[in-house]
Scaffold this active site. Structure first.
Site, PDB file in Angstrom:
ATOM      1  N   GLN A 123       0.803  -1.223   0.000  1.00 45.59           N
ATOM      2  CA  GLN A 123       0.000   0.000   0.000  1.00 45.59           C
ATOM      3  C   GLN A 123       0.840   1.278   0.000  1.00 45.59           C
ATOM      4  OE1 GLN A 123      -2.580  -1.755   3.317  1.00 45.59           O
ATOM      5  NE2 GLN A 123      -4.061  -0.517   2.199  1.00 45.59           N
ATOM      6  N   ARG A 171       3.980   0.420  12.860  1.00 48.94           N
ATOM      7  CA  ARG A 171       3.605  -0.903  12.343  1.00 48.94           C
ATOM      8  C   ARG A 171       3.708  -0.856  10.821  1.00 48.94           C
ATOM      9  NH1 ARG A 171      -1.712  -3.310  10.658  1.00 48.94           N
ATOM     10  NH2 ARG A 171      -1.529  -5.537  11.005  1.00 48.94           N
ATOM     11  N   GLU A 224      -4.907  -1.758  14.155  1.00 46.25           N
ATOM     12  CA  GLU A 224      -5.520  -0.899  13.122  1.00 46.25           C
ATOM     13  C   GLU A 224      -6.820  -0.338  13.647  1.00 46.25           C
ATOM     14  OE1 GLU A 224      -6.100  -2.165   9.031  1.00 46.25           O
ATOM     15  OE2 GLU A 224      -4.226  -3.299   9.129  1.00 46.25           O
ATOM     16  N   TYR A 229     -12.552  -1.585  13.262  1.00 48.66           N
ATOM     17  CA  TYR A 229     -13.041  -0.420  12.505  1.00 48.66           C
ATOM     18  C   TYR A 229     -14.483  -0.102  12.848  1.00 48.66           C
ATOM     19  CZ  TYR A 229      -8.875  -0.291   9.606  1.00 48.66           C
ATOM     20  OH  TYR A 229      -7.583  -0.153   9.168  1.00 48.66           O
ATOM     21  N   ASN A 287      -1.613 -10.517   8.608  1.00 51.45           N
ATOM     22  CA  ASN A 287      -2.597  -9.481   8.881  1.00 51.45           C
ATOM     23  C   ASN A 287      -3.975  -9.917   8.401  1.00 51.45           C
ATOM     24  OD1 ASN A 287      -3.557  -6.621   9.373  1.00 51.45           O
ATOM     25  ND2 ASN A 287      -3.986  -6.852   7.185  1.00 51.45           N
ATOM     26  N   GLU A 288      -4.960  -9.860   9.267  1.00 47.34           N
ATOM     27  CA  GLU A 288      -6.357 -10.143   8.931  1.00 47.34           C
ATOM     28  C   GLU A 288      -6.489 -11.301   7.930  1.00 47.34           C
ATOM     29  OE1 GLU A 288      -8.722  -6.865   7.645  1.00 47.34           O
ATOM     30  OE2 GLU A 288      -8.209  -5.594   9.352  1.00 47.34           O
ATOM     31  N   ASP A 293       2.350   0.387  -7.985  1.00 44.84           N
ATOM     32  CA  ASP A 293       3.706   0.435  -8.559  1.00 44.84           C
ATOM     33  C   ASP A 293       4.569   1.515  -7.901  1.00 44.84           C
ATOM     34  OD1 ASP A 293       2.912  -1.551 -10.238  1.00 44.84           O
ATOM     35  OD2 ASP A 293       3.160  -0.414 -12.113  1.00 44.84           O
ATOM     36  N   HIS A 338      -1.287  -5.933 -13.196  1.00 47.11           N
ATOM     37  CA  HIS A 338      -0.550  -5.634 -14.427  1.00 47.11           C
ATOM     38  C   HIS A 338      -1.183  -6.305 -15.639  1.00 47.11           C
ATOM     39  CE1 HIS A 338       3.413  -4.496 -12.163  1.00 47.11           C
ATOM     40  NE2 HIS A 338       2.530  -3.518 -12.201  1.00 47.11           N
ATOM     41  N   HIS A 368       1.205  -9.015   4.748  1.00 47.30           N
ATOM     42  CA  HIS A 368       0.047  -8.132   4.593  1.00 47.30           C
ATOM     43  C   HIS A 368      -0.429  -8.247   3.134  1.00 47.30           C
ATOM     44  CE1 HIS A 368      -2.044  -4.524   6.609  1.00 47.30           C
ATOM     45  NE2 HIS A 368      -2.658  -4.693   5.463  1.00 47.30           N
ATOM     46  N   ASN A 424      -7.494  -5.585  15.019  1.00 39.62           N
ATOM     47  CA  ASN A 424      -7.925  -4.504  14.115  1.00 39.62           C
ATOM     48  C   ASN A 424      -9.412  -4.260  14.328  1.00 39.62           C
ATOM     49  OD1 ASN A 424      -5.352  -4.922  13.174  1.00 39.62           O
ATOM     50  ND2 ASN A 424      -5.921  -5.358  11.063  1.00 39.62           N
TER      51      ASN A 424
END
Ligand code: NOJ
Length: 492
Positions: A39, A98, A397, A331, A187-188, A73, A59, A143, A329
Site C-alpha cells: 500500500q 507498524r 488498526e 473499525y 494481517n487479517e 507500482d 498488471h 500483509h 484490528n
C-alpha cells in the site's frame, strides 16, 4: 438564525465531547501509526524485488479490478522516501510504527533459494532509523502480498505454502529479530481469504465462494503456528519478542435486542467472523457452531465431507496457544438480524446466513462498510478479554476514510472517540491494551478502492511525482494527544 445555528453547533461539539474520557493515558501506553508494504512502498521491481500477487493481478487484464484503475507500482514511494516517513513519525512523537515486509522483496520468488540482500538492507535501514529515534518497529510478515511464484503453487490453498512461510519467517527473525519486539505473522487472514479466494475482488482473484476461504484460513493458521514455533524454539530466548496473528473483529449486536432469534444470529455472526481465527488460536479448533453448520450444509449438498477442513488432533495442539499478544484490528460493528434458512448453491454467505446493518445514527465514512461506533470497540475488548484472556492487546488498526480533505474533522472525531473507548476499557474494565497504531500514517493504496478512499492522518499528493506529504488536522490533533496523553484540552 445564524446565532441559533452557532448555538446548535457549539452544543453538538460540547455534547459529543462530553462522552470523551478526561483521564490521562497510562505512562506505559504506546501510541503509534501503521501502514503496509504494497500500500505504501512502490518500487515494485527495483533492486531485485520479485513479482507478487498484487503486481500480477494489477498488471494484466486490469480494467475494473480497482475503481480508478490504479495500482501500487509507486504508491507513496516509501521505498525511496522512508526517511521522510521516519521524520513524520518522529514529529508525531509516536513510539510504535507498524509496517509490513514485502516477502518478494526479500525472497524474489518466495522460496529460500535466493535471498535478496538489497531487500534485507532496505528494512534494516528503516528499522535502525526507527530505533535511533526511539520508535519500536511492529512488523507484519504478511500483509496480503504473496510472491507470485508461490501463488502458482496454489498459494494459500496449498498446505505446503505454510512451510514456505515458515522458511521466510525464519529468515526475517534471523535478520531483523535482534531489533524487533512485536511480530505479526499474518494481517487479517480472513479479509484476504474471503476477498481474495472467495469473492475474487482482491489478488489472486479467485471466485471459490463454496470453500476457498475455509481452505485459505486453514493454511494461514498452519503457517502462523509454524512461524510461532520457530520463534519460540529458535529465537525467543535470545530476542525476547512476541509473535501474534492479527484478528479483525467488531461487536455484533442483535438488531432487536429482545428477539432470541436475533441474539442467536448475532452470536453466530460473531463466532463465524471473529471466532473463525480466534478460536483455533486460543482454543485449538473452529467455533462449534461453524463446524456444525458447515458440516450439515455440506451433507445436504451431497458432499461426502465438510467444506470446512478438519484439524487433526496434532494440528489442534500445534495451533492452540500461539499468540503471545493480540494485534487487534477494529473499525466498526454491526446490527445483526436473523434470516430464514433457504437453499441455494453452497456459499460462504449461505453458511452464515444473517442480515447485517449499521445503525442509522452511526456516522458514515467514504467506505460503504465503515461507520463509526466507538462503544463497539469497548464491548469487543471486554468480550475478547473474557473469552480469550489474550494478555497484551495492541489495537493494530483503527481508522477512518474520507475523500482526502486536509481539515479532516471526521477522522479526528473518530480517532478521539475510539481512543476514549480504549482508555475506558483500560481504566474501568481492566483490559490490558498496551498500544494503538492508527490506520494510517498516510494516505495509501486502498486495494480495490485504489486512491479514492483516504485513510491517512497525513495527506499524500498522488499527482505529484514527489508524493508530497502534508499534515491533516487529525495528525496535529494526534500529535497533541501523544504529547499530553490526554484527548481533550485538559485532563485530570
Ligand atoms: C484492513 C487492512 O489491513 C488494510 O490493509 C486496509 O487498508 C484497511 N483495513 C482499511 O480498509
Amino acid at each position: 438564525m445564524k446565532r441559533y445555528c452557532l448555538i446548535l453547533v457549539l452544543y453538538l461539539i460540547s455534547s459529543s465531547r462530553a462522552d470523551i474520557s478526561n483521564k490521562y493515558f497510562p505512562e506505559s501506553f504506546q501510541f503509534g501509526a501503521a501502514g503496509a508494504a504494497y500500500q505504501i512502498e512502490g518500487g515494485w521491481n527495483e533492486d531485485g524485488k520479485g513479482e507478487n500477487i498484487w503486481d500480477h493481478f494489477l498488471h494484466y487484464n486490469v480494467s475494473g479490478k480497482v475503481v480508478d484503475d490504479s495500482n501500487g507500482d509507486v504508491a507513496c514511494d516509501s521505498y525511496h522516501k522512508w526517511q521522510e516517513d521516519v521524520d513524520n513519525l518522529k514529529q508525531l512523537g509516536v513510539k510504535l510504527y507498524r509496517f509490513s515486509i514485502s516477502w518478494s522483496r526479500i525472497l524474489p520468488d518466495g522460496t529460500p533459494y535466493q535471498v535478496n540482500q538489497k531487500g534485507i538492507d532496505y528494512y534494516l535501514n528503516l528499522i535502525k532509523a526507527l530505533k535511533q529515534n526511539g520508535i519500536e518497529p511492529v512488523i507484519t510478515l504478511y500483509h496480503w502480498d504473496l510472491p507470485q511464484h508461490l501463488s502458482e503453487f496454489g498459494g494459500w490453498l496449498n498446505p505446503q505454502i505454510s512451510d514456505y512461510f515458515a522458511a521466510y519467517a525464519r529468515i526475517c527473525f534471523e535478520n531483523f529479530g535482534p531489533y524487533v519486539k512485536y511480530w505479526t505473522t499474518i494481517n487479517e487472514p480472513l479479509s484476504t481469504c474471503v476477498i481474495g479466494y472467495a469473492q475474487g475482488l482482491h489478488a489472486p482473484g479467485y471466485y471459490l465462494i463454496d470453500g476457498g476461504m475455509y481452505q485459505c484460513a486453514y493454511v494461514s493458521l498452519l503457517a502462523h503456528a509454524k512461524a510461532w514455533h520457530i520463534y519460540d524454539e529458535e529465537f525467543r530466548a535470545q530476542q525476547g519478542g512476541k509473535v501474534g496473528i492479527s484478528l479483525a473483529c467488531g461487536a455484533q449486536l442483535p438488531f432487536d435486542p429482545n428477539s432470541a432469534q436475533d441474539q442467536e444470529a448475532a452470536e453466530r455472526n460473531y463466532q463465524m467472523g471473529c471466532g473463525w481465527v480466534g478460536n483455533p488460536i486460543y482454543f485449538g479448533n473452529w467455533p462449534q457452531v461453524m463446524i456444525d453448520r458447515i458440516a450439515a450444509k455440506s451433507k445436504q449438498d451431497n458432499y461426502p465431507f465438510s467444506r470446512l477442513p478438519e484439524f487433526t488432533q496434532e494440528e489442534i495442539e500445534f495451533i492452540k496457544g500461539t499468540n503471545d499478544f493480540l494485534p487487534l484490528n477494529y473499525y466498526t460493528s454491526a446490527l445483526v438480524q436473523y434470516a430464514d434458512e433457504w437453499t441455494g448453491a453452497p456459499s460462504y454467505w449461505l453458511d452464515i446466513n444473517v442480515q447485517t446493518f449499521a445503525n442509522e445514527s452511526w456516522p458514515k465514512s467514504a467506505s460503504d462498510w465503515l461507520t463509526s461506533y466507538p462503544e463497539g470497540l469497548r464491548i469487543l475488548l471486554n468480550r475478547i478479554n473474557k473469552d480469550y484472556n489474550p494478555g497484551e492487546i495492541i489495537i493494530a488498526e483503527n481508522g477512518w476514510s474520507d475523500n482526502g480533505e486536509l481539515d479532516d474533522q471526521g477522522r479526528l472525531t473518530y480517532i478521539q472517540a475510539h481512543l476514549s473507548a480504549i482508555l475506558e476499557s483500560i481504566l474501568e474494565d481492566g483490559v490490558n491494551v498496551s498500544g494503538y497504531t492508527v490506520w494510517s500514517l498516510m494516505d495509501n493504496f486502498e486495494w480495490a478502492e485504489g486512491y479514492t478512499q483516504r485513510f491517512g492522518i497525513i495527506k499524500v499528493d498522488f499527482d505529484d511525482p514527489q508524493r508530497t506529504r502534508t499534515w491533516k488536522s487529525s495528525a496535529k490533533y494526534y500529535q497533541n494527544v501523544v504529547a499530553t496523553r490526554c484527548l481533550l484540552d485538559q485532563c485530570q
